[in-house]
Design an enzyme around this catalytic site. Sequence first.
Site, PDB file in Angstrom:
ATOM      1  N   ASP A  34      -1.449  26.527   4.091  1.00 33.98           N
ATOM      2  CA  ASP A  34      -0.062  26.919   3.806  1.00 33.98           C
ATOM      3  C   ASP A  34       0.892  25.729   3.814  1.00 33.98           C
ATOM      4  OD1 ASP A  34      -0.600  29.580   3.548  1.00 33.98           O
ATOM      5  OD2 ASP A  34      -0.320  30.016   5.679  1.00 33.98           O
ATOM      6  N   HIS A 238      -3.259  -2.596  -3.391  1.00 30.64           N
ATOM      7  CA  HIS A 238      -2.669  -1.319  -2.999  1.00 30.64           C
ATOM      8  C   HIS A 238      -3.389  -0.731  -1.785  1.00 30.64           C
ATOM      9  CE1 HIS A 238      -0.801  -0.823  -7.261  1.00 30.64           C
ATOM     10  NE2 HIS A 238      -0.076  -1.592  -6.479  1.00 30.64           N
ATOM     11  N   ASP A 255       3.989  -4.429   2.734  1.00 25.13           N
ATOM     12  CA  ASP A 255       4.753  -4.080   1.528  1.00 25.13           C
ATOM     13  C   ASP A 255       5.255  -2.669   1.763  1.00 25.13           C
ATOM     14  OD1 ASP A 255       5.699  -3.383  -0.969  1.00 25.13           O
ATOM     15  OD2 ASP A 255       3.973  -4.176  -2.074  1.00 25.13           O
ATOM     16  N   ASP A 266      11.997  -2.131  -1.979  1.00 27.42           N
ATOM     17  CA  ASP A 266      10.596  -2.553  -2.149  1.00 27.42           C
ATOM     18  C   ASP A 266      10.498  -3.993  -1.635  1.00 27.42           C
ATOM     19  OD1 ASP A 266       8.014  -2.958  -2.974  1.00 27.42           O
ATOM     20  OD2 ASP A 266       8.428  -2.796  -5.123  1.00 27.42           O
ATOM     21  N   HIS A 345      -1.284 -10.044 -10.734  1.00 29.19           N
ATOM     22  CA  HIS A 345      -0.262  -9.058 -11.137  1.00 29.19           C
ATOM     23  C   HIS A 345       0.961  -9.787 -11.660  1.00 29.19           C
ATOM     24  CE1 HIS A 345       2.047  -9.805  -7.388  1.00 29.19           C
ATOM     25  NE2 HIS A 345       0.898  -9.750  -6.746  1.00 29.19           N
ATOM     26  N   HIS A 349       9.202  -5.809 -11.359  1.00 33.97           N
ATOM     27  CA  HIS A 349       9.380  -4.579 -12.130  1.00 33.97           C
ATOM     28  C   HIS A 349      10.798  -4.096 -11.881  1.00 33.97           C
ATOM     29  CE1 HIS A 349       8.839  -2.598  -8.205  1.00 33.97           C
ATOM     30  NE2 HIS A 349       7.804  -3.405  -8.032  1.00 33.97           N
ATOM     31  N   HIS A 356       8.730   1.846  -9.280  1.00 34.97           N
ATOM     32  CA  HIS A 356       8.501   1.199 -10.582  1.00 34.97           C
ATOM     33  C   HIS A 356       9.409   1.957 -11.531  1.00 34.97           C
ATOM     34  CE1 HIS A 356       4.251  -0.444  -9.400  1.00 34.97           C
ATOM     35  NE2 HIS A 356       5.238  -0.951  -8.686  1.00 34.97           N
ATOM     36  N   GLU A 379       8.159 -10.750  -6.855  1.00 35.26           N
ATOM     37  CA  GLU A 379       7.076 -10.583  -5.875  1.00 35.26           C
ATOM     38  C   GLU A 379       5.804 -11.343  -6.214  1.00 35.26           C
ATOM     39  OE1 GLU A 379       5.241  -6.607  -6.059  1.00 35.26           O
ATOM     40  OE2 GLU A 379       6.937  -6.000  -7.289  1.00 35.26           O
ATOM     41  N   TYR A 383      -3.941 -14.416  -3.652  1.00 35.21           N
ATOM     42  CA  TYR A 383      -4.971 -13.631  -2.964  1.00 35.21           C
ATOM     43  C   TYR A 383      -6.291 -14.365  -3.136  1.00 35.21           C
ATOM     44  CZ  TYR A 383      -1.063 -10.609  -4.021  1.00 35.21           C
ATOM     45  OH  TYR A 383       0.212 -10.111  -4.156  1.00 35.21           O
ATOM     46  N   ARG A 400       1.981 -12.236  -0.165  1.00 32.66           N
ATOM     47  CA  ARG A 400       2.967 -11.841  -1.179  1.00 32.66           C
ATOM     48  C   ARG A 400       4.334 -11.866  -0.514  1.00 32.66           C
ATOM     49  NH1 ARG A 400       0.635  -7.688  -2.872  1.00 32.66           N
ATOM     50  NH2 ARG A 400       1.645  -5.930  -1.802  1.00 32.66           N
ATOM     51  N   GLU A 402       8.215 -10.473  -1.446  1.00 29.43           N
ATOM     52  CA  GLU A 402       8.909  -9.633  -2.434  1.00 29.43           C
ATOM     53  C   GLU A 402      10.327  -9.322  -1.988  1.00 29.43           C
ATOM     54  OE1 GLU A 402       7.165  -5.699  -2.954  1.00 29.43           O
ATOM     55  OE2 GLU A 402       8.166  -5.489  -4.895  1.00 29.43           O
TER      56      GLU A 402
HETATM   57  N1  GLY Z   1       5.195  -1.678  -3.600  1.00 33.03           N
HETATM   58  C1  GLY Z   1       4.765  -1.603  -4.930  1.00 33.03           C
HETATM   59  C2  GLY Z   1       5.088  -2.830  -5.653  1.00 33.03           C
HETATM   60  O1  GLY Z   1       5.471  -3.807  -5.042  1.00 33.03           O
HETATM   61  O2  GLY Z   1       5.083  -2.854  -6.836  1.00 33.03           O
HETATM   62 MN    MN Z   2       7.257  -4.168  -6.127  1.00 29.05          MN
HETATM   63 MN    MN Z   3       6.185  -3.822  -3.064  1.00 30.41          MN
END
Ligand code: GLY
Ligand code: MN
Ligand code: MN
Length: 436
Positions: A34, A238, A255, A266, A345, A349, A356, A379, A383, A400, A402
């Site tokens: 539920d 991720h 992150d 973010d 990456h 964004h 995003h 960001e 790695y 990273r 960001e």
């Molecule tokens: N936290 C997701 C990104 O940095 O795109």
């Molecule tokens: Mn991001």
């Molecule tokens: Mn992020």
Amino acid sequence: MTIIHERRRRAIMDLMGEGIAIIPTAPESQRNSDVHYPFRPDSDFYYVTHFPEPQAVAVLIPGRAEGEFVLFCRESNPEQETWHGRRAGLEGACNHFDADDAFPIEDIGDILPGLIENRPKIYYNLGRYADFDKRLLRWVGEVKSKVRSGISAPEELIDLGHILHELRLIKQREEIRHMKRAAQVSATAHRRAMTTCHPGMTEGQVQAELEYEFGRGGAKSWAYPSIVAGGANACILHYTENADVLNDGDLLLIDAGAEIDCYAADITRTFPVNGRFSPEQQALYEIVLASQLAAIDMIRPGQSWNDPHEAAVMVLTQGLIELGLLSGNVDQCIEEGAYRRFYMHRTGHWLGLDVHDVGEYKIDNAWRMLENGMVLTVEPGLYITAGKDVDQRWHNIGIRIEDDVLVTSTGAEVLTGDVPKHPADIEALMATARVN
Ligand code: GLY
Ligand code: MN
Ligand code: MN
């Protein structure tokens, strides 16, 4: 608040001509038995209505004599509200959310086909919610079956995003206010993570410290599941298991961002679990930091979207060559994409109601120009997963950094600057916590 949303609806309707826009909120989603996942409205729906409840559909009908903004929603129901919480009801939809007309959501199948009649175009996000897509196509079919009685059916189905997402891309003052709060709450949370972290804690315990500050700051939720990744886990982009023990001598990559009134922050920071960078960690960290500063330096109106990414890639590649992790010259390594082994990456964004966020990155196949009011993330990262041809001392270091950046009329404003990112500042903050 509602005047802002009224203006947004007006702007959309002015661009629609004689069409009709149909914007459902997100469906509720069951977790188990539920129990439902916490409800979060659809971002497009919320942008035009500010209506927070599930089971609702907004309809914009420019020029309709009886009212241009129609909201289908749940009716008031004292018994249901005793169990599940308050509802605005049809009266609240009109009085508090400025709907011109409100109808019970159960009646949408009887009413919406009539609203679609004689409208040449439907503006709609086809493909977002499969169940609603099917129902809408059935209603259009119903209208088509009546053409012999002189009714005309829509001839075009147009992606609502073409209009709506360009509006969402340029943030208004009210939106920037929410985003600054989300950034501030998230920055406080990252500082708390830095000051509470120590060897032997689990990733999950640090996540709890972080998200405690989200709640304390007034956020109802995170903007996306927090990534709290120690050691080699930081090389999983991720990673969300957040269950391992944090080891002395490892880095911790976090992150995480809070959501305030559905607007996202973010932030990523990477810092040593024991409060002191090792020489290898610091060498790689300095490269990522320099690349991030170079990217931020490229942000101002008139620069291309891709300029920050190119600046970051240049600095990262140069640094990797200097450390012996890449060989060859910079131009060649960039042209061949050699850096992608360690940086896979892009540098950012759009950011807004969605982490995003919506908005095109290219126009007519060329990267678009940055404009006052856009918000983007910056960001870059490195790695270094274990590999035979990589010196062992670099193995399993993931970094990273960001920040969230608002494009202003003259340059850029970093919204998330309240969390340290220079190694000396991080170490100083962590040392203060250890003394106290
Ligand atoms: N936290 C997701 C990104 O940095 O795109
Ligand atoms: Mn991001
Ligand atoms: Mn992020």
